[in-house]
Scaffold this motif. Structure first.
Motif, PDB file in Angstrom:
ATOM      1  N   THR A  79       0.831  -1.209   0.000  1.00 34.16           N
ATOM      2  CA  THR A  79       0.000   0.000   0.000  1.00 34.16           C
ATOM      3  C   THR A  79       0.862   1.253   0.000  1.00 34.16           C
ATOM      4  N   ASN A  80       1.878   1.253   0.857  1.00 32.75           N
ATOM      5  CA  ASN A  80       2.778   2.416   0.923  1.00 32.75           C
ATOM      6  C   ASN A  80       3.533   2.620  -0.388  1.00 32.75           C
ATOM      7  N   MET A  81       3.961   1.506  -0.984  1.00 27.02           N
ATOM      8  CA  MET A  81       4.724   1.597  -2.219  1.00 27.02           C
ATOM      9  C   MET A  81       3.879   2.206  -3.338  1.00 27.02           C
ATOM     10  N   ALA A  82       2.624   1.802  -3.417  1.00 29.52           N
ATOM     11  CA  ALA A  82       1.727   2.377  -4.424  1.00 29.52           C
ATOM     12  C   ALA A  82       1.529   3.864  -4.174  1.00 29.52           C
ATOM     13  N   GLU A  83       1.294   4.223  -2.915  1.00 28.47           N
ATOM     14  CA  GLU A  83       1.101   5.635  -2.564  1.00 28.47           C
ATOM     15  C   GLU A  83       2.314   6.474  -2.960  1.00 28.47           C
ATOM     16  N   PHE A  84       3.501   5.951  -2.680  1.00 29.22           N
ATOM     17  CA  PHE A  84       4.735   6.662  -2.990  1.00 29.22           C
ATOM     18  C   PHE A  84       4.969   6.773  -4.492  1.00 29.22           C
ATOM     19  N   MET A  85       4.730   5.690  -5.225  1.00 26.30           N
ATOM     20  CA  MET A  85       5.081   5.644  -6.639  1.00 26.30           C
ATOM     21  C   MET A  85       4.050   6.289  -7.558  1.00 26.30           C
ATOM     22  N   LEU A  86       2.818   6.393  -7.113  1.00 27.07           N
ATOM     23  CA  LEU A  86       1.746   6.844  -8.008  1.00 27.07           C
ATOM     24  C   LEU A  86       2.028   8.175  -8.715  1.00 27.07           C
ATOM     25  N   PRO A  87       2.529   9.194  -8.024  1.00 32.84           N
ATOM     26  CA  PRO A  87       2.794  10.449  -8.757  1.00 32.84           C
ATOM     27  C   PRO A  87       3.776  10.263  -9.919  1.00 32.84           C
ATOM     28  N   PHE A  88       4.768   9.401  -9.725  1.00 30.20           N
ATOM     29  CA  PHE A  88       5.748   9.154 -10.791  1.00 30.20           C
ATOM     30  C   PHE A  88       5.138   8.310 -11.913  1.00 30.20           C
ATOM     31  N   LEU A  89       4.325   7.331 -11.538  1.00 31.37           N
ATOM     32  CA  LEU A  89       3.704   6.458 -12.531  1.00 31.37           C
ATOM     33  C   LEU A  89       2.665   7.204 -13.359  1.00 31.37           C
TER      34      LEU A  89
END
Length: 307
Positions: free
Chosen positions: A228-238
């Motif tokens: 969950t944290n990884m998705a939250e962190f990466m979403l702006p870049f993705l």
């Protein structure tokens, strides 16, 4: 170009692996792979001697002339253009190589008359490698993520690392981007999993495999949080990059069945549709990806972006 054969080298925190690579096929030459353990806190001479042992084994294993091409998948911080170690103040690895020219110093330990050295970030090399083989070759825009002792990333388009532009972070790196009072590297690595499991259970573990093998409510909580944290962190870049495929590699990715559902669900909830692949060829991909620097067409595409 030695009949289109170059040597690829993967430098890890505790080992070095060397292999000869057919550049045209992007395949490792059989029986040319050699690994040696390395004490990353040893003196520069001890480190370079061990690196030389592995590379010389590869040189001896195949009929190469005395003019060699050697490419390194190297962890940072490192001056990849000049081949100079920048590890000062890093408690984990290779401080003795700070300010050292690897081409100048390592040459003394190698069985060759003339060597052309090239260097690439290890996570970028993994990305180049995996984007050049198998399923990934059918995708245009790929994000490669390495999850292990550190958190590595590469953004690739048609197999070429993207390091500048409005849709990618500088260098393709996101480990150093802020997250929850720290950096991405603090959260998406083995040490976070070990720390979080201890916070929940009070138990100290040796690594991700032990946590995954526990298969209890606490371990499941750790991995759901991780995904969950990884998705939250990466979403702006993705969202900026809009990749077609995300490839995960590294030791933590071996527990992907425990965190990937949470990661995928949160990314899909944000309206981003992307495929996922788990790679089990981290070291092989890094070796092939680094050796690809001696593909003349690829080199022309990336030579001015390496720094």
């Amino acid at each position: 170009m030695n009949n289109q054969i170059a040597i690829g080298v993967d430098v890890g925190g505790s080992h070095i692996t060397s292999a000869a690579v057919h550049i045209n096929k992007l395949a490792i030459v059989e029986e040319s792979t050699f690994s040696f353990r390395v004490d990353n806190k040893a003196t520069k001479d001890e480190v370079l001697e061990n690196w030389g042992l592995a590379i010389n084994k590869t040189i001896d294993s195949i009929s190469l002339d005395r003019n060699l091409e050697i490419a390194f998948a190297m962890p940072g911080p490192f001056n990849y253009k000049m081949g100079i170690g920048m590890f000062k103040g890093n408690n984990e690895k290779y401080e003795s190589l700070y300010g050292l020219s690897i081409p100048d110093e390592l040459s003394k330990y190698l069985n060759a008359d003339k060597i052309d050295f090239r260097f690439l970030n290890d996570a970028t090399a993994f990305g180049v490698g995996v984007a050049s083989m198998g399923k990934a070759t059918t995708y245009s825009k790929v994000v490669a993520i390495t999850l292990g002792t550190g958190f590595g990333s590469a953004f690739l388009q048609d197999g070429v690392p993207q390091v500048t532009g409005d849709n990618v972070p500088k260098g393709g790196f996101i480990w150093d981007k802020p997250y929850r009072g720290g950096l991405g590297d603090d959260y998406f690595s083995t040490r976070w999993c070990v720390k979080r499991y201890k916070e929940i259970t009070g138990k100290k573990t040796s690594g991700v495999k032990e946590i995954a093998d526990a298969n209890n409510d606490s371990s499941k909580m750790v991995f759901v949080e991780f995904g969950t944290n990884m998705a939250e962190f990466m979403l702006p870049f993705l969202i900026k990059y809009q990749p077609d495929l995300i490839i995960l590699g590294g030791n933590v990715s071996k527990a992907s069945k425990l965190f990937l559902p949470a990661l995928k669900n949160k990314i899909e909830d944000a309206g981003l549709h992307v495929d996922f692949e788990i790679s089990d060829v981290l070291e092989e991909a890094a070796i092939i990806g680094s050796a690809k620097l001696f593909d003349s067409y690829f080199w022309e595409q990336v030579r001015n972006t390496i720094y």
